[in-house]
Design an enzyme around this catalytic site. Sequence first.
Site, mmCIF file in Angstrom:
data_model
loop_
_atom_site.group_PDB
_atom_site.id
_atom_site.type_symbol
_atom_site.label_atom_id
_atom_site.label_comp_id
_atom_site.label_asym_id
_atom_site.label_seq_id
_atom_site.Cartn_x
_atom_site.Cartn_y
_atom_site.Cartn_z
ATOM 1 N N ARG A 98 36.971 73.697 -27.022
ATOM 2 C CA ARG A 98 36.534 72.355 -27.431
ATOM 3 C C ARG A 98 38.241 71.913 -27.743
ATOM 4 O O ARG A 98 39.226 73.178 -27.236
ATOM 5 C CB ARG A 98 36.613 73.551 -28.981
ATOM 6 C CG ARG A 98 34.799 74.017 -28.899
ATOM 7 C CD ARG A 98 34.900 74.541 -30.084
ATOM 8 N NE ARG A 98 32.912 75.005 -30.083
ATOM 9 C CZ ARG A 98 32.473 76.051 -29.751
ATOM 10 N NH1 ARG A 98 33.575 77.134 -29.096
ATOM 11 N NH2 ARG A 98 31.069 76.308 -30.125
ATOM 12 N N HIS A 140 35.256 66.230 -26.800
ATOM 13 C CA HIS A 140 34.090 66.791 -26.272
ATOM 14 C C HIS A 140 33.290 66.132 -25.261
ATOM 15 O O HIS A 140 32.101 66.997 -24.885
ATOM 16 C CB HIS A 140 33.751 67.050 -27.990
ATOM 17 C CG HIS A 140 32.536 68.167 -28.713
ATOM 18 N ND1 HIS A 140 33.396 69.287 -28.731
ATOM 19 C CD2 HIS A 140 31.611 67.932 -28.590
ATOM 20 C CE1 HIS A 140 32.903 69.920 -28.659
ATOM 21 N NE2 HIS A 140 31.332 69.837 -28.962
ATOM 22 N N ARG A 151 34.112 68.612 -22.621
ATOM 23 C CA ARG A 151 33.508 69.584 -22.821
ATOM 24 C C ARG A 151 32.296 69.703 -22.185
ATOM 25 O O ARG A 151 31.241 70.330 -21.579
ATOM 26 C CB ARG A 151 33.459 70.538 -24.155
ATOM 27 C CG ARG A 151 32.362 70.895 -24.813
ATOM 28 C CD ARG A 151 33.234 71.824 -25.653
ATOM 29 N NE ARG A 151 31.704 73.235 -26.789
ATOM 30 C CZ ARG A 151 32.157 74.371 -26.467
ATOM 31 N NH1 ARG A 151 33.020 74.746 -25.747
ATOM 32 N NH2 ARG A 151 30.618 74.841 -27.078
ATOM 33 N N HIS A 175 28.140 79.399 -26.829
ATOM 34 C CA HIS A 175 27.507 79.069 -27.927
ATOM 35 C C HIS A 175 27.012 80.382 -27.816
ATOM 36 O O HIS A 175 26.746 80.941 -27.516
ATOM 37 C CB HIS A 175 26.428 78.281 -27.075
ATOM 38 C CG HIS A 175 27.011 76.769 -26.912
ATOM 39 N ND1 HIS A 175 25.930 75.403 -26.313
ATOM 40 C CD2 HIS A 175 28.383 76.064 -27.848
ATOM 41 C CE1 HIS A 175 26.711 74.851 -26.035
ATOM 42 N NE2 HIS A 175 27.082 74.925 -27.171
#
Length: 306
Positions: free
Chosen positions: A146, A243, A246, A269
């Site tokens: 991130r 992002h 990512r 996550h």
Amino acid sequence: MEWIDKYLEHVRVERRLAPRTVELYAFHLRALSDHAAEANLPLDRVQTAHIRRWMAQLHSAGREPRGIALVLSCWRSFYRWLGHEGLIGFNPVQDVHAPKAGRPLPKALGVDDAVRLAELYDPEADPWTESRDGAIVEMLYGCGLRVSELTGLDAQASATARGWIDLDAMEAHVLGKGSKRRSVPVGSKAAEALRDWLAVRGERQEPALFVSARGARMSSQAVWKLLRERSLKAGLAAPVHPHMLRHSFASHVLQSSSDLRAVQELLGHANIATTQVYTRLDFQHLAKVYDAAHPRAKARPDKDGK
């Protein structure tokens, strides 16, 4: 149509809706009238089952959930007005809801575009800035960080560091969402780019790994800006944001390994359901390969059914 004309006059004069909104109401109400006529029904005899059937037809024809919701809103308001006027006893649209919109797929670069961005080198740019920006791209795409995790990295481990780089172990230690720490492997290309950057970064009082020309820790906004400019230099079709790199990292690792649990760990996550969206991207990639390569494949229609 008399009731519809009176209702349109009501929203135009009393509710003072914009002309464009009134035009949309008129269009949707004509469609309602056509549906009722095909079913040999006066508008005051329309039942909830009829509304659900007509909504299903819109959905099967490819209308997006948001568009269906707008149609329902128009019809619901029309029948609410009929109720206020004492012309009907109940609103057949009251308990009908549009289908839920599917979760949008994250935007990811193709492998070729991602590599083109990572390998970009501008000989006319300032070498210090070019080395730093190249390392930033490699870390975002090569580690799936991130942007907050990237900007929180320090050049060395310390008691106060939120995150740091260990090039000997080829690992990045980051502080993710919910203040959860994780270690992410640093690939050879990213490690090479980091070594080049650290060589020109020099000794600084600021512990941050990535610093601005003034010596301060880089902000997320600065990273967004440099990626946008760098993607344009690379000739990519659309500007790139952190992002997106990512997403590209996750999609490309999953395409190569099919290991959803590993991707979950790499991304940090908490719930694997969050990671599963990338299986849809993976299927999208496989579907394109199939359409391009299989002699019996048939191109899939686009959103408009073409």
